[in-house]
Design a protein around this motif. Structure first.
Motif, short mmCIF file in Angstrom:
data_model
loop_
_atom_site.label_atom_id
_atom_site.label_comp_id
_atom_site.label_asym_id
_atom_site.label_seq_id
_atom_site.Cartn_x
_atom_site.Cartn_y
_atom_site.Cartn_z
N HIS A 231 0.84 -1.19 0.00
CA HIS A 231 0.00 0.00 0.00
C HIS A 231 0.88 1.25 0.00
CE1 HIS A 231 -4.02 -1.82 1.59
NE2 HIS A 231 -3.32 -2.73 0.91
N GLN A 232 0.30 2.36 -0.45
CA GLN A 232 1.01 3.63 -0.36
C GLN A 232 0.02 4.76 -0.09
OE1 GLN A 232 2.87 4.97 -4.08
NE2 GLN A 232 1.78 3.34 -5.13
N ILE A 233 0.55 5.86 0.40
CA ILE A 233 -0.24 7.05 0.70
C ILE A 233 0.11 8.12 -0.32
CG2 ILE A 233 -0.68 8.88 2.38
CD1 ILE A 233 -0.05 6.76 4.56
N ILE A 234 -0.91 8.72 -0.91
CA ILE A 234 -0.72 9.79 -1.88
C ILE A 234 -1.26 11.08 -1.28
CG2 ILE A 234 -1.05 10.55 -4.26
CD1 ILE A 234 -1.92 7.74 -4.98
N GLU A 235 -0.46 12.13 -1.33
CA GLU A 235 -0.88 13.44 -0.82
C GLU A 235 -0.81 14.46 -1.95
OE1 GLU A 235 0.25 15.09 3.22
OE2 GLU A 235 1.49 16.35 1.93
N TYR A 236 -1.84 15.30 -2.03
CA TYR A 236 -1.95 16.29 -3.10
C TYR A 236 -1.86 17.70 -2.51
CZ TYR A 236 -3.64 12.33 -5.80
OH TYR A 236 -3.76 11.11 -6.43
N SER A 237 -1.11 18.55 -3.19
CA SER A 237 -0.93 19.93 -2.75
C SER A 237 -1.18 20.89 -3.91
CB SER A 237 0.49 20.15 -2.21
OG SER A 237 0.74 19.33 -1.09
N VAL A 238 -1.56 22.12 -3.58
CA VAL A 238 -1.86 23.15 -4.57
C VAL A 238 -1.13 24.43 -4.21
CG1 VAL A 238 -3.68 24.63 -5.54
CG2 VAL A 238 -4.11 22.18 -5.20
N VAL A 239 -0.64 25.14 -5.22
CA VAL A 239 -0.08 26.48 -5.05
C VAL A 239 -1.14 27.48 -5.49
CG1 VAL A 239 1.72 28.10 -5.71
CG2 VAL A 239 2.27 25.66 -5.47
N TRP A 240 -1.55 28.35 -4.57
CA TRP A 240 -2.52 29.40 -4.86
C TRP A 240 -1.78 30.73 -5.03
CZ3 TRP A 240 -7.52 27.36 -4.72
CH2 TRP A 240 -7.65 26.12 -4.08
N SER A 241 -2.34 31.63 -5.80
CA SER A 241 -1.65 32.89 -6.10
C SER A 241 -1.43 33.76 -4.87
CB SER A 241 -2.41 33.68 -7.17
OG SER A 241 -3.75 33.92 -6.77
N ASN A 242 -2.22 33.60 -3.82
CA ASN A 242 -2.09 34.37 -2.59
C ASN A 242 -3.10 33.79 -1.61
OD1 ASN A 242 -2.74 37.65 -1.28
ND2 ASN A 242 -0.81 36.56 -1.11
N GLU A 243 -3.17 34.34 -0.41
CA GLU A 243 -4.23 34.00 0.53
C GLU A 243 -4.80 35.30 1.10
OE1 GLU A 243 -2.92 31.62 3.80
OE2 GLU A 243 -1.12 32.78 4.15
N ASP A 244 -6.12 35.40 1.06
CA ASP A 244 -6.77 36.61 1.55
C ASP A 244 -6.89 36.63 3.06
OD1 ASP A 244 -7.06 37.65 -0.98
OD2 ASP A 244 -9.07 36.83 -1.29
N GLY A 245 -6.59 35.52 3.71
CA GLY A 245 -6.59 35.45 5.17
C GLY A 245 -5.38 34.64 5.62
N GLY A 246 -5.29 34.35 6.92
CA GLY A 246 -4.17 33.55 7.41
C GLY A 246 -2.93 34.39 7.66
N THR A 247 -1.75 33.81 7.41
CA THR A 247 -0.48 34.48 7.69
C THR A 247 -0.36 35.76 6.89
OG1 THR A 247 0.52 32.31 8.03
CG2 THR A 247 2.02 34.17 7.73
N ASP A 248 0.05 36.86 7.54
CA ASP A 248 0.17 38.11 6.81
C ASP A 248 1.37 38.07 5.87
OD1 ASP A 248 2.37 38.55 8.44
OD2 ASP A 248 1.49 40.23 9.51
N SER A 249 1.36 38.96 4.89
CA SER A 249 2.35 38.91 3.81
C SER A 249 3.79 39.05 4.29
CB SER A 249 2.02 39.97 2.76
OG SER A 249 0.75 39.72 2.18
N PRO A 250 4.13 40.00 5.18
CA PRO A 250 5.52 40.09 5.62
C PRO A 250 6.02 38.80 6.27
CG PRO A 250 4.34 42.09 6.21
CD PRO A 250 3.31 41.10 5.75
N ALA A 251 5.17 38.16 7.08
CA ALA A 251 5.57 36.91 7.71
C ALA A 251 5.70 35.79 6.69
CB ALA A 251 4.56 36.52 8.79
#
Length: 466
Positions: free
Chosen positions: A189-209
Protein backbone atom coordinates in the motif's frame (compact mmCIF):
# COMPACT_ATOMS: atom_id res chain seq x y z
CA UNK A 1 8.12 -1.79 -24.33
CA UNK A 2 9.38 1.71 -23.41
CA UNK A 3 7.33 4.02 -21.18
CA UNK A 4 6.94 6.31 -24.18
CA UNK A 5 5.40 3.51 -26.19
CA UNK A 6 3.15 2.51 -23.31
CA UNK A 7 1.48 5.94 -23.34
CA UNK A 8 -1.94 5.95 -24.91
CA UNK A 9 -2.05 6.79 -28.57
CA UNK A 10 -4.49 9.63 -29.05
CA UNK A 11 -5.70 10.84 -32.42
CA UNK A 12 -6.87 14.45 -32.34
CA UNK A 13 -9.01 16.03 -34.97
CA UNK A 14 -9.68 19.70 -35.19
CA UNK A 15 -13.29 20.70 -35.32
CA UNK A 16 -11.90 23.88 -33.82
CA UNK A 17 -9.10 23.89 -36.36
CA UNK A 18 -11.35 23.55 -39.36
CA UNK A 19 -8.95 23.56 -42.30
CA UNK A 20 -5.88 22.32 -40.45
CA UNK A 21 -4.65 18.92 -41.57
CA UNK A 22 -4.49 16.15 -38.97
CA UNK A 23 -0.96 15.69 -37.66
CA UNK A 24 0.06 12.77 -35.47
CA UNK A 25 2.90 13.13 -32.99
CA UNK A 26 4.98 10.18 -31.73
CA UNK A 27 3.18 7.13 -30.43
CA UNK A 28 2.49 8.53 -26.97
CA UNK A 29 0.30 11.40 -28.14
CA UNK A 30 -1.48 13.06 -31.00
CA UNK A 31 -1.31 16.81 -31.50
CA UNK A 32 -3.61 19.04 -33.49
CA UNK A 33 -1.55 21.78 -35.12
CA UNK A 34 -2.60 25.39 -34.99
CA UNK A 35 -4.40 27.54 -32.45
CA UNK A 36 -7.87 27.47 -30.98
CA UNK A 37 -9.36 30.93 -30.47
CA UNK A 38 -12.21 31.54 -28.06
CA UNK A 39 -14.04 34.86 -28.11
CA UNK A 40 -16.34 36.52 -25.60
CA UNK A 41 -19.85 35.84 -26.82
CA UNK A 42 -18.49 33.52 -29.50
CA UNK A 43 -19.15 29.83 -30.06
CA UNK A 44 -17.52 27.03 -28.16
CA UNK A 45 -14.79 25.17 -30.02
CA UNK A 46 -14.02 21.49 -29.82
CA UNK A 47 -11.52 18.81 -30.64
CA UNK A 48 -11.82 15.04 -30.53
CA UNK A 49 -9.42 12.35 -29.44
CA UNK A 50 -9.41 8.58 -29.41
CA UNK A 51 -8.23 6.81 -26.27
CA UNK A 52 -6.79 3.38 -27.01
CA UNK A 53 -7.50 2.26 -23.45
CA UNK A 54 -9.36 3.38 -20.32
CA UNK A 55 -7.49 5.87 -18.16
CA UNK A 56 -6.96 9.36 -16.81
CA UNK A 57 -6.48 12.05 -19.47
CA UNK A 58 -4.55 15.32 -19.36
CA UNK A 59 -4.90 18.26 -21.74
CA UNK A 60 -2.05 20.69 -22.32
CA UNK A 61 -1.49 23.79 -24.44
CA UNK A 62 0.18 27.18 -24.52
CA UNK A 63 -2.49 29.70 -23.51
CA UNK A 64 -2.74 33.50 -23.60
CA UNK A 65 -5.50 36.09 -23.20
CA UNK A 66 -4.68 39.35 -25.05
CA UNK A 67 -5.48 42.42 -22.94
CA UNK A 68 -5.41 40.49 -19.69
CA UNK A 69 -3.09 41.26 -16.75
CA UNK A 70 -3.33 39.84 -13.23
CA UNK A 71 -1.86 43.15 -12.05
CA UNK A 72 -4.73 45.28 -13.36
CA UNK A 73 -8.17 45.59 -11.80
CA UNK A 74 -10.83 44.81 -14.38
CA UNK A 75 -8.35 42.90 -16.55
CA UNK A 76 -7.38 40.11 -14.15
CA UNK A 77 -8.13 37.02 -16.21
CA UNK A 78 -10.13 35.19 -18.80
CA UNK A 79 -11.85 31.95 -17.82
CA UNK A 80 -12.02 28.91 -20.08
CA UNK A 81 -14.56 26.20 -19.31
CA UNK A 82 -13.60 22.69 -20.43
CA UNK A 83 -16.03 19.80 -20.91
CA UNK A 84 -15.50 16.20 -21.96
CA UNK A 85 -18.37 14.57 -23.84
CA UNK A 86 -20.69 17.33 -22.62
CA UNK A 87 -19.72 17.05 -18.93
CA UNK A 88 -18.10 20.10 -17.28
CA UNK A 89 -14.74 18.81 -16.01
CA UNK A 90 -12.58 21.81 -15.16
CA UNK A 91 -12.06 25.53 -15.60
CA UNK A 92 -8.85 27.35 -16.41
CA UNK A 93 -8.10 30.87 -15.17
CA UNK A 94 -5.85 32.58 -17.74
CA UNK A 95 -4.14 35.52 -15.96
CA UNK A 96 -1.76 36.75 -18.63
CA UNK A 97 -1.43 37.91 -22.22
CA UNK A 98 1.92 36.11 -22.41
CA UNK A 99 1.71 32.56 -23.82
CA UNK A 100 2.15 30.15 -20.91
CA UNK A 101 2.29 26.35 -20.91
CA UNK A 102 -0.57 24.96 -18.83
CA UNK A 103 -2.01 21.49 -18.31
CA UNK A 104 -5.17 20.21 -16.65
CA UNK A 105 -6.75 16.91 -15.77
CA UNK A 106 -9.69 15.75 -17.86
CA UNK A 107 -10.65 12.92 -15.54
CA UNK A 108 -11.32 9.30 -16.40
CA UNK A 109 -12.10 8.42 -20.00
CA UNK A 110 -12.97 5.06 -21.50
CA UNK A 111 -11.51 3.42 -24.56
CA UNK A 112 -12.87 5.12 -27.63
CA UNK A 113 -13.55 8.49 -29.14
CA UNK A 114 -14.19 11.60 -27.03
CA UNK A 115 -14.93 15.27 -27.58
CA UNK A 116 -13.33 18.10 -25.61
CA UNK A 117 -15.32 21.34 -25.71
CA UNK A 118 -13.80 24.68 -24.73
CA UNK A 119 -15.68 27.93 -24.28
CA UNK A 120 -15.02 31.48 -23.13
CA UNK A 121 -16.74 31.45 -19.75
CA UNK A 122 -18.44 33.71 -17.26
CA UNK A 123 -16.20 35.12 -14.56
CA UNK A 124 -13.81 36.58 -17.13
CA UNK A 125 -12.70 40.16 -16.45
CA UNK A 126 -14.32 42.97 -18.49
CA UNK A 127 -11.08 43.59 -20.39
CA UNK A 128 -10.83 39.96 -21.50
CA UNK A 129 -12.11 39.50 -25.04
CA UNK A 130 -10.24 36.49 -26.42
CA UNK A 131 -8.24 33.43 -25.41
CA UNK A 132 -5.81 31.59 -27.66
CA UNK A 133 -4.76 28.00 -27.00
CA UNK A 134 -1.83 26.88 -29.11
CA UNK A 135 -0.74 23.30 -29.83
CA UNK A 136 -3.49 21.52 -27.84
CA UNK A 137 -2.64 17.96 -26.93
CA UNK A 138 -4.32 15.22 -24.94
CA UNK A 139 -2.37 12.38 -23.31
CA UNK A 140 -2.94 9.47 -20.97
CA UNK A 141 0.46 9.49 -19.24
CA UNK A 142 1.13 5.91 -18.19
CA UNK A 143 3.55 6.69 -15.38
CA UNK A 144 1.13 9.13 -13.70
CA UNK A 145 -2.12 7.17 -13.91
CA UNK A 146 -2.27 6.39 -10.19
CA UNK A 147 -1.68 10.00 -9.13
CA UNK A 148 -4.18 11.34 -11.65
CA UNK A 149 -6.81 8.77 -10.68
CA UNK A 150 -7.15 10.02 -7.09
CA UNK A 151 -6.49 13.74 -7.66
CA UNK A 152 -9.09 16.00 -6.01
CA UNK A 153 -11.55 18.21 -7.83
CA UNK A 154 -11.44 21.66 -6.20
CA UNK A 155 -14.62 23.73 -6.44
CA UNK A 156 -14.06 27.48 -6.36
CA UNK A 157 -14.60 29.61 -3.27
CA UNK A 158 -17.96 31.38 -3.15
CA UNK A 159 -18.10 32.70 0.43
CA UNK A 160 -16.20 35.38 2.32
CA UNK A 161 -16.13 39.17 2.06
CA UNK A 162 -16.23 39.19 -1.74
CA UNK A 163 -19.45 37.15 -1.81
CA UNK A 164 -18.63 36.37 -5.44
CA UNK A 165 -19.03 32.87 -6.91
CA UNK A 166 -16.32 33.72 -9.47
CA UNK A 167 -13.81 35.18 -6.99
CA UNK A 168 -11.08 32.67 -7.86
CA UNK A 169 -10.89 34.37 -11.26
CA UNK A 170 -9.58 37.52 -9.53
CA UNK A 171 -7.99 36.40 -6.25
CA UNK A 172 -6.34 33.34 -4.66
CA UNK A 173 -6.50 31.40 -7.90
CA UNK A 174 -5.06 27.86 -8.07
CA UNK A 175 -1.88 27.88 -10.17
CA UNK A 176 -0.24 24.45 -10.07
CA UNK A 177 -0.52 21.15 -8.19
CA UNK A 178 1.66 18.17 -7.39
CA UNK A 179 1.55 14.90 -5.50
CA UNK A 180 3.84 13.03 -3.11
CA UNK A 181 3.81 9.35 -2.18
CA UNK A 182 5.12 7.33 0.75
CA UNK A 183 4.71 3.70 1.86
CA UNK A 184 1.73 2.83 4.05
CA UNK A 185 1.82 0.36 6.93
CA UNK A 186 0.11 -2.38 4.90
CA UNK A 187 2.46 -4.24 2.53
CA UNK A 188 2.15 -2.96 -1.04
CA UNK A 189 0.00 0.00 0.00
CA UNK A 190 1.01 3.63 -0.36
CA UNK A 191 -0.24 7.05 0.70
CA UNK A 192 -0.72 9.79 -1.88
CA UNK A 193 -0.88 13.44 -0.82
CA UNK A 194 -1.95 16.29 -3.10
CA UNK A 195 -0.93 19.93 -2.75
CA UNK A 196 -1.86 23.15 -4.57
CA UNK A 197 -0.08 26.48 -5.05
CA UNK A 198 -2.52 29.40 -4.86
CA UNK A 199 -1.65 32.89 -6.10
CA UNK A 200 -2.09 34.37 -2.59
CA UNK A 201 -4.23 34.00 0.53
CA UNK A 202 -6.77 36.61 1.55
CA UNK A 203 -6.59 35.45 5.17
CA UNK A 204 -4.17 33.55 7.41
CA UNK A 205 -0.48 34.48 7.69
CA UNK A 206 0.17 38.11 6.81
CA UNK A 207 2.35 38.91 3.81
CA UNK A 208 5.52 40.09 5.62
CA UNK A 209 5.57 36.91 7.71
CA UNK A 210 4.97 34.78 4.60
CA UNK A 211 8.02 36.34 2.94
CA UNK A 212 10.20 35.78 6.02
CA UNK A 213 9.06 32.33 7.12
CA UNK A 214 8.04 30.74 3.80
CA UNK A 215 9.90 32.69 1.12
CA UNK A 216 6.82 33.59 -0.94
CA UNK A 217 3.40 35.26 -0.89
CA UNK A 218 1.67 32.43 -2.68
CA UNK A 219 -0.26 30.04 -0.46
CA UNK A 220 0.87 26.41 -0.61
CA UNK A 221 -1.40 23.86 1.05
CA UNK A 222 -1.79 20.11 1.04
CA UNK A 223 -5.46 19.47 0.40
CA UNK A 224 -6.13 15.72 0.24
CA UNK A 225 -4.42 12.49 1.31
CA UNK A 226 -5.49 8.89 0.72
CA UNK A 227 -4.17 5.34 1.06
CA UNK A 228 -4.31 3.04 -1.97
CA UNK A 229 -3.70 -0.70 -2.20
CA UNK A 230 -1.31 -2.56 -4.48
CA UNK A 231 -3.85 -2.37 -7.32
CA UNK A 232 -4.24 1.39 -6.88
CA UNK A 233 -7.70 1.16 -5.34
CA UNK A 234 -8.72 3.60 -2.63
CA UNK A 235 -8.75 2.04 0.84
CA UNK A 236 -12.16 2.88 2.27
CA UNK A 237 -12.12 5.42 5.08
CA UNK A 238 -8.54 6.61 4.55
CA UNK A 239 -9.26 9.81 2.64
CA UNK A 240 -8.57 12.95 4.68
CA UNK A 241 -8.40 16.64 3.81
CA UNK A 242 -7.05 19.88 5.26
CA UNK A 243 -10.08 21.58 6.79
CA UNK A 244 -10.57 25.09 8.25
CA UNK A 245 -8.08 25.97 11.01
CA UNK A 246 -5.69 23.51 9.32
CA UNK A 247 -7.45 20.53 10.89
CA UNK A 248 -7.11 17.11 9.28
CA UNK A 249 -10.59 15.62 8.88
CA UNK A 250 -11.93 12.42 7.36
CA UNK A 251 -13.37 12.98 3.90
CA UNK A 252 -17.09 12.16 3.90
CA UNK A 253 -18.06 13.99 0.73
CA UNK A 254 -18.82 12.95 -2.83
CA UNK A 255 -16.49 11.18 -5.24
CA UNK A 256 -16.49 11.38 -9.01
CA UNK A 257 -15.03 7.97 -9.72
CA UNK A 258 -11.97 8.11 -7.45
CA UNK A 259 -11.75 11.91 -7.49
CA UNK A 260 -12.92 13.49 -4.20
CA UNK A 261 -14.86 16.72 -4.66
CA UNK A 262 -13.73 19.47 -2.25
CA UNK A 263 -14.41 23.19 -2.07
CA UNK A 264 -12.18 26.08 -1.04
CA UNK A 265 -14.14 27.48 1.87
CA UNK A 266 -11.81 29.78 3.84
CA UNK A 267 -9.86 32.93 3.09
CA UNK A 268 -6.62 30.94 3.48
CA UNK A 269 -7.64 28.22 1.04
CA UNK A 270 -8.56 25.38 3.38
CA UNK A 271 -11.10 22.83 2.18
CA UNK A 272 -14.61 21.68 3.01
CA UNK A 273 -16.11 18.38 1.84
CA UNK A 274 -19.61 19.85 1.58
CA UNK A 275 -19.88 21.77 -1.68
CA UNK A 276 -22.08 24.84 -2.23
CA UNK A 277 -24.92 24.18 -4.65
CA UNK A 278 -24.45 25.93 -7.97
CA UNK A 279 -20.81 26.91 -7.42
CA UNK A 280 -19.75 27.71 -11.01
CA UNK A 281 -15.97 27.24 -10.97
CA UNK A 282 -14.22 23.93 -10.58
CA UNK A 283 -10.60 22.95 -11.03
CA UNK A 284 -8.98 19.61 -11.77
CA UNK A 285 -5.28 20.49 -11.74
CA UNK A 286 -2.73 18.28 -13.44
CA UNK A 287 -1.16 16.60 -10.40
CA UNK A 288 1.45 14.53 -12.26
CA UNK A 289 4.36 16.63 -10.94
CA UNK A 290 6.31 15.60 -7.85
CA UNK A 291 8.66 17.46 -5.51
CA UNK A 292 12.36 16.63 -5.69
CA UNK A 293 13.58 14.78 -2.62
CA UNK A 294 15.18 16.99 0.00
CA UNK A 295 13.89 20.24 -1.42
CA UNK A 296 11.41 22.80 -0.07
CA UNK A 297 7.88 22.90 -1.42
CA UNK A 298 8.67 26.24 -3.05
CA UNK A 299 10.86 24.49 -5.62
CA UNK A 300 7.70 23.49 -7.50
CA UNK A 301 7.29 27.22 -8.22
CA UNK A 302 10.89 27.45 -9.41
CA UNK A 303 10.02 24.91 -12.13
CA UNK A 304 7.08 27.09 -13.22
CA UNK A 305 8.61 30.61 -13.24
CA UNK A 306 5.37 32.28 -14.34
CA UNK A 307 3.93 31.56 -10.88
CA UNK A 308 6.29 34.15 -9.38
CA UNK A 309 4.98 36.75 -11.82
CA UNK A 310 1.34 36.07 -10.95
CA UNK A 311 2.19 36.04 -7.23
CA UNK A 312 3.83 39.48 -7.48
CA UNK A 313 1.11 40.96 -9.67
CA UNK A 314 -1.60 40.04 -7.19
CA UNK A 315 0.33 41.76 -4.42
CA UNK A 316 0.59 44.91 -6.55
CA UNK A 317 -3.08 44.93 -7.56
CA UNK A 318 -4.29 44.35 -4.01
CA UNK A 319 -2.17 47.21 -2.65
CA UNK A 320 0.02 45.02 -0.45
CA UNK A 321 3.35 46.48 -1.63
CA UNK A 322 5.09 49.29 0.24
CA UNK A 323 5.92 52.34 -1.90
CA UNK A 324 8.71 53.23 -1.98
CA UNK A 325 10.29 49.98 -0.89
CA UNK A 326 12.35 50.28 2.28
CA UNK A 327 14.27 47.28 3.68
CA UNK A 328 14.37 49.04 7.06
CA UNK A 329 10.61 48.42 7.50
CA UNK A 330 8.80 45.12 7.92
CA UNK A 331 6.27 45.86 5.18
CA UNK A 332 6.62 43.92 1.93
CA UNK A 333 8.44 46.02 -0.64
CA UNK A 334 8.78 45.54 -4.38
CA UNK A 335 9.35 41.81 -4.68
CA UNK A 336 12.03 42.43 -7.29
CA UNK A 337 14.25 43.79 -4.49
CA UNK A 338 14.44 40.50 -2.57
CA UNK A 339 16.94 37.67 -2.52
CA UNK A 340 14.88 34.46 -2.80
CA UNK A 341 16.81 31.77 -0.96
CA UNK A 342 16.38 28.14 0.04
CA UNK A 343 18.56 26.59 2.73
CA UNK A 344 18.69 23.36 4.74
CA UNK A 345 18.89 23.11 8.52
CA UNK A 346 18.42 20.77 11.47
CA UNK A 347 17.83 21.52 15.14
CA UNK A 348 19.60 19.56 17.88
CA UNK A 349 18.34 18.48 21.28
CA UNK A 350 17.23 21.08 23.80
CA UNK A 351 19.62 21.72 26.69
CA UNK A 352 17.23 23.57 28.95
CA UNK A 353 13.89 25.34 29.16
CA UNK A 354 12.74 28.08 26.81
CA UNK A 355 11.75 28.52 23.20
CA UNK A 356 13.27 26.65 20.28
CA UNK A 357 15.76 28.48 18.09
CA UNK A 358 14.92 29.52 14.58
CA UNK A 359 17.35 30.44 11.85
CA UNK A 360 17.26 33.56 9.66
CA UNK A 361 19.51 34.55 6.79
CA UNK A 362 21.46 37.80 6.70
CA UNK A 363 22.97 39.53 3.67
CA UNK A 364 25.79 42.07 3.56
CA UNK A 365 26.49 44.17 0.46
CA UNK A 366 29.90 45.12 -0.89
CA UNK A 367 29.01 48.83 -0.82
CA UNK A 368 28.29 48.78 2.94
CA UNK A 369 29.37 45.51 4.60
CA UNK A 370 28.66 46.91 8.07
CA UNK A 371 24.91 46.76 7.46
CA UNK A 372 23.11 43.42 7.78
CA UNK A 373 19.83 42.85 5.93
CA UNK A 374 17.88 40.10 7.73
CA UNK A 375 15.20 37.79 6.44
CA UNK A 376 13.37 37.99 9.79
CA UNK A 377 13.59 41.81 10.02
CA UNK A 378 14.75 41.17 13.61
CA UNK A 379 11.29 39.83 14.52
CA UNK A 380 11.84 36.64 16.60
CA UNK A 381 8.72 34.83 15.37
CA UNK A 382 9.81 35.33 11.75
CA UNK A 383 12.93 33.18 12.06
CA UNK A 384 12.41 29.62 10.81
CA UNK A 385 12.18 26.84 13.41
CA UNK A 386 11.07 23.96 11.13
CA UNK A 387 13.78 21.65 9.84
CA UNK A 388 14.70 20.36 6.40
CA UNK A 389 14.90 22.48 3.28
CA UNK A 390 13.18 25.84 3.87
CA UNK A 391 12.66 29.00 1.84
CA UNK A 392 12.95 32.63 2.88
CA UNK A 393 13.56 36.07 1.38
CA UNK A 394 15.83 38.97 2.29
CA UNK A 395 14.77 42.49 1.29
CA UNK A 396 17.59 44.56 -0.21
CA UNK A 397 17.85 48.14 -1.53
CA UNK A 398 16.27 48.76 -4.91
CA UNK A 399 18.66 48.13 -7.77
CA UNK A 400 20.74 45.51 -5.93
CA UNK A 401 22.25 42.80 -8.17
CA UNK A 402 23.57 39.41 -7.14
CA UNK A 403 27.06 40.69 -7.90
CA UNK A 404 26.59 43.36 -5.19
CA UNK A 405 26.29 40.75 -2.43
CA UNK A 406 29.39 40.39 -0.24
CA UNK A 407 28.20 37.55 2.00
CA UNK A 408 25.26 35.48 3.20
CA UNK A 409 25.20 34.39 6.83
CA UNK A 410 23.05 32.31 9.15
CA UNK A 411 21.62 33.77 12.36
CA UNK A 412 20.32 31.67 15.26
CA UNK A 413 17.38 33.34 17.02
CA UNK A 414 14.95 31.87 19.61
CA UNK A 415 11.39 32.38 18.39
CA UNK A 416 9.88 33.22 21.79
CA UNK A 417 10.70 33.78 25.45
CA UNK A 418 13.85 32.17 26.75
CA UNK A 419 16.24 29.89 24.89
CA UNK A 420 16.24 26.11 25.22
CA UNK A 421 19.89 25.99 24.16
CA UNK A 422 19.42 23.67 21.20
CA UNK A 423 22.04 24.01 18.46
CA UNK A 424 20.95 24.63 14.86
CA UNK A 425 23.04 23.25 12.02
CA UNK A 426 22.87 24.68 8.49
CA UNK A 427 24.11 22.39 5.72
CA UNK A 428 23.22 24.02 2.41
CA UNK A 429 22.01 27.00 0.45
CA UNK A 430 20.23 25.33 -2.46
CA UNK A 431 19.54 28.46 -4.47
CA UNK A 432 19.52 32.23 -4.32
CA UNK A 433 18.09 34.45 -7.06
CA UNK A 434 16.45 37.81 -7.75
CA UNK A 435 13.35 38.51 -9.83
CA UNK A 436 13.83 40.39 -13.09
CA UNK A 437 11.88 43.42 -14.26
CA UNK A 438 8.95 41.16 -15.24
CA UNK A 439 8.93 39.42 -11.83
CA UNK A 440 10.42 36.24 -13.28
CA UNK A 441 13.21 34.40 -11.42
CA UNK A 442 16.71 35.07 -12.67
CA UNK A 443 19.47 32.46 -12.56
CA UNK A 444 20.50 31.20 -9.15
CA UNK A 445 23.89 32.71 -8.30
CA UNK A 446 24.24 31.62 -4.68
CA UNK A 447 24.76 27.99 -3.62
CA UNK A 448 26.74 26.46 -0.78
CA UNK A 449 27.15 23.10 0.95
CA UNK A 450 28.90 22.41 4.22
CA UNK A 451 28.05 22.20 7.91
CA UNK A 452 27.84 25.15 10.27
CA UNK A 453 26.46 24.72 13.79
CA UNK A 454 24.98 27.76 15.50
CA UNK A 455 24.86 27.88 19.30
CA UNK A 456 24.02 30.30 22.09
CA UNK A 457 27.70 31.16 22.30
CA UNK A 458 28.21 31.42 18.52
CA UNK A 459 24.83 32.41 17.06
CA UNK A 460 26.04 33.59 13.64
CA UNK A 461 28.23 32.26 10.85
CA UNK A 462 29.07 33.21 7.27
CA UNK A 463 27.81 30.61 4.82
CA UNK A 464 28.71 32.07 1.44
CA UNK A 465 31.05 34.62 -0.12
CA UNK A 466 31.56 35.21 -3.86
Amino acid sequence: MSSRARHAVLALTGAALASAPLALAPAHAGTAPGTISLHRGGPARSLTFTARRDGEAVIGFSVAAPGVSWAAKGAESAVVSIAVDGRHVTDLVVPSSTPTARSLGLGHVRHGRHRVTLRFARGSAPAARRVTLARPRVTLPAAAQLALRHAPVVVGRTNGPLNDPYQNATTDTPLIAWHETKPAAAPGHQIIEYSVVWSNEDGGTDSPALMARWGRTTDIEWIYRVEVDAQGRRVDGTGVYQAPEHLTLKFTGRYEGDHPVLQTCTQNNNMCDVVSAGAPLRFLPDATATRPAGRAREVVMDREPWTYQIMAQEMVREGKIEKPSDPATRAVGDQRTYLWAEFAKTTGAARGLGSVPGVALGVRLKADPSRLYRSDHDEPTWSIDRDGAVATTVELPEGTKLSDIASVEAIRRPIGLGDNGAPATVTAINRGFLLDSSYLPGPSGITWTGSVTLTQQQPTAVLWRP
